[in-house]
Design a protein around this motif. Structure first.
Motif, PDB file in Angstrom:
ATOM      1  N   ASN A   2       0.786  -1.225   0.000  1.00 55.05           N
ATOM      2  CA  ASN A   2       0.000   0.000   0.000  1.00 55.05           C
ATOM      3  C   ASN A   2       0.820   1.277   0.000  1.00 55.05           C
ATOM      4  N   ASP A   3       2.055   1.203   0.588  1.00 57.81           N
ATOM      5  CA  ASP A   3       2.790   2.458   0.584  1.00 57.81           C
ATOM      6  C   ASP A   3       3.443   2.770  -0.765  1.00 57.81           C
ATOM      7  N   ASN A   6       1.781   5.709  -1.913  1.00 50.06           N
ATOM      8  CA  ASN A   6       2.083   6.950  -1.203  1.00 50.06           C
ATOM      9  C   ASN A   6       3.264   7.729  -1.767  1.00 50.06           C
ATOM     10  N   ILE A  53      -8.030   3.355  -3.092  1.00 52.41           N
ATOM     11  CA  ILE A  53      -7.048   4.403  -2.819  1.00 52.41           C
ATOM     12  C   ILE A  53      -7.820   5.718  -2.746  1.00 52.41           C
ATOM     13  N   THR A  57      -4.259  10.401  -1.476  1.00 47.73           N
ATOM     14  CA  THR A  57      -3.089   9.574  -1.765  1.00 47.73           C
ATOM     15  C   THR A  57      -2.673   9.753  -3.227  1.00 47.73           C
ATOM     16  N   ILE A  60      -0.858  13.038  -3.943  1.00 52.15           N
ATOM     17  CA  ILE A  60       0.537  13.215  -3.523  1.00 52.15           C
ATOM     18  C   ILE A  60       1.388  13.396  -4.789  1.00 52.15           C
TER      19      ILE A  60
END
Lengths: 234, 110
Positions: A2-3, A6, A53, A57, A60
């Motif tokens: 999941n990151d 990010n 998502i 996010t 970013i």
């Protein structure tokens, strides 16, 4: 896993990929609803919903792309300088046409939405619906609207103008190509201008210039018109 | 290209600065657009210096507003609730705007 979402490169990559997909789709089928922005936005939203998502996010990375809207508006000034010679013989009438059409566009949408009892934030977001997206976004921020709603509605207006503008104008008795160009640029900004170029190069230039001029006019008067109709924003 | 970008960013900063200094109710990039037009008109800067950069920015203009379009997903419920009056308003107002601009230019233009 999941990151991965990010990091800024995620938002940047998916935006470029979606746009690349959308322009190729457009090349294959030249159909007005296959507008590249509309398709890109839809593809990205679907992707984000499927993978759960959220917008923040995505943004970013997305904000690195939208950053370029600022310099793009300055670039429109260069475009304007390059082309305005071509409307010289009609300059005064052209300015009056764009100014009047632009002002009526703002007043009519504000008035209509007030009559319909629409929440104020939507009215503030839609007042600049006719002008090119980067300028509309700035106006929306300035008058306490929601820039994301503005962007969506502006794109919708552009697609409407692109798809139906020339047809409606002809039905209303406007057959002059330059008039159609000026009208499309005033009411439907860049997406309308794309259609005006299909009518001819000069109608396209008229449309592009109308888009720039209406952008400036709308930026200058919208805060005051909203204040007049809605009072001060907090 | 680089020189052009530098000019464009320079005018953008000048615009942002002026909006803040004089507390103008107009966004800095719009002031920047007016300033670069004036600078070109007065021949302070040359078209050939800025054109490579400005053409590229305009070419990809639509890409730059995609993230804002995606942001619409956050407001989906609000839009869905009012979509009928919103669409009616947008259509009515756009037709009015199209017609007025078109008829003036057709009647009084060359």
């Amino acid at each position: 896993m999941n990151d991965l979402f990010n990091v800024p490169v995620f938002g940047v990559s998916i935006t470029l990929a979606a746009y690349f997909f959308a322009i190729n789709l457009r090349k294959k089928w030249n159909y007005v609803l296959l507008n590249p922005v509309l398709i890109s936005v839809a593809v990205i939203i679907i992707f984000l919903l499927i993978f759960n998502i959220d917008f923040e996010t995505y943004n970013i990375g997305g904000k690195y792309i939208s950053f370029f809207l600022g310099p793009s508006v300055v670039a429109l000034g260069v475009f304007f300088y390059e082309k305005y010679e071509e409307v010289k013989e009609n300059l005064k009438v052209f300015l009056v046409a764009v100014f009047t059409g632009g002002i009526f566009g703002i007043i009519s949408i504000i008035g209509f939405l007030i009559l319909m009892n629409i929440p104020e934030v939507l009215i503030r977001s839609l007042a600049a619906k006719s002008v090119t997206t980067p300028i509309a976004i700035e106006i929306s921020k300035l008058v306490a609207g929601t820039p994301e709603i503005t962007a969506g509605m502006v794109i919708a207006v552009g697609i409407f103008g692109n798809a139906f503008g020339p047809y409606i104008l002809k039905k209303l008795g406007i057959s002059n190509k330059l008039a159609i160009g000026a009208a499309l640029g005033t009411a439907a900004h860049g997406i309308g201008t794309a259609r005006a170029f299909e009518e001819g190069k000069l109608p396209g230039v008229y449309s592009g210039l109308a888009m720039c001029i209406n952008g400036i006019i709308t930026a200058l008067v919208t805060p005051y018109l909203l204040q007049l109709f809605l009072g001060n924003f907090t | 290209m680089l020189k052009g970008l530098l000019y464009i960013f320079g005018f953008l900063i000048a615009g942002e600065l002026l909006t803040r200094l004089f507390n103008l109710p107009v966004a800095g990039n719009i002031i920047g657009m007016l300033l670069i037009f004036i600078a070109l008109k007065l021949k302070i800067i040359k078209l050939k210096d800025v054109k490579p950069a400005s053409d590229q920015l305009i070419k990809y203009l639509v890409v730059f507003f995609i993230p804002y379009g995606v942001g619409l997903m956050v407001y989906f419920k609000l839009i869905a609730e009012y979509w009928i009056p919103l669409s009616l308003g947008l259509v009515f107002s756009s037709i009015l705007s199209l017609y007025i601009s078109g008829i003036i230019l057709q009647k009084f233009g060359k």
